[in-house]
Design an enzyme around this catalytic site. Structure first.
Site, PDB file in Angstrom:
ATOM      1  N   ASP A  44      42.934  46.374  41.850  1.00  0.00           N
ATOM      2  CA  ASP A  44      43.856  46.749  40.776  1.00  0.00           C
ATOM      3  C   ASP A  44      43.781  45.681  39.700  1.00  0.00           C
ATOM      4  O   ASP A  44      43.746  44.488  40.007  1.00  0.00           O
ATOM      5  CB  ASP A  44      45.286  46.851  41.310  1.00  0.00           C
ATOM      6  CG  ASP A  44      45.433  47.930  42.366  1.00  0.00           C
ATOM      7  OD1 ASP A  44      44.670  48.910  42.326  1.00  0.00           O
ATOM      8  OD2 ASP A  44      46.321  47.796  43.228  1.00  0.00           O
ATOM      9  N   GLU A  59      54.423  45.489  38.973  1.00  0.00           N
ATOM     10  CA  GLU A  59      52.983  45.556  39.259  1.00  0.00           C
ATOM     11  C   GLU A  59      52.316  44.195  39.066  1.00  0.00           C
ATOM     12  O   GLU A  59      51.504  43.783  39.879  1.00  0.00           O
ATOM     13  CB  GLU A  59      52.291  46.600  38.377  1.00  0.00           C
ATOM     14  CG  GLU A  59      52.597  48.038  38.747  1.00  0.00           C
ATOM     15  CD  GLU A  59      51.963  48.493  40.052  1.00  0.00           C
ATOM     16  OE1 GLU A  59      51.159  47.749  40.644  1.00  0.00           O
ATOM     17  OE2 GLU A  59      52.292  49.607  40.490  1.00  0.00           O
TER      18      GLU A  59
END
Length: 147
Positions: free
Chosen positions: A70, A53
């Site tokens: 994000d 991520e």
């Protein structure tokens, strides 16, 4: 000299907060915060997710095509989980500002991740986990760490 100081001060807010964790350092922090086997997901799953991520970077941000962003080491989304003040219709289900997810202290990210993984989809909520970690030997991510 004064103009140089003003120039430097102008660029300070552009510096990304946060920290890039080492693999084992992150594993130890996540274990201390109760992520090992949380909702049945081993510590290796969480470390693997963080690797893919954010590359272990708490200051990581990524803008999405839907206008959301994000944030942090686990790339928690502003549409559902935090409030960044610019995502229309944000639900803020973790009841935190997204900026809290960019701190070198991963407590806010871990607490929010616990809510996310408890929401019904488990770790499938993380695209990078589905693509790179699910169904693999995630123990490689904690191998050699003193935990």
């Amino acid at each position: 000299m004064r103009s140089l100081l003003i120039l430097v001060l102008c660029f300070l807010p552009l510096a990304a907060p946060g920290k890039v964790y080492g693999r084992c350092e992150l594993a130890a922090a996540m274990k201390r915060m109760g992520l090992d086997n949380y909702r049945g997901y081993s510590l290796g799953n969480w470390v693997c997710a963080a690797k893919f991520e954010s590359n272990f970077n708490t200051g990581a941000t990524n803008r999405n095509t839907d206008g959301s962003t994000d944030y942090g080491i686990l790339q928690i989304n502003s549409r559902w989980w935090c409030n960044d003040g610019r995502t229309p219709g944000s639900k803020n289900l973790c009841h935190i500002p997204c900026s809290a997810l960019l701190s070198s202290d991963i407590t806010a990210s871990v607490n929010c991740a616990k809510k996310i993984v408890s929401d019904g989809n488990g770790m499938n909520a993380w695209v990078a986990w589905r693509k790179h970690c699910k169904g693999t030997d995630v123990n490689v991510w904690i191998r050699g760490c003193r935990l």
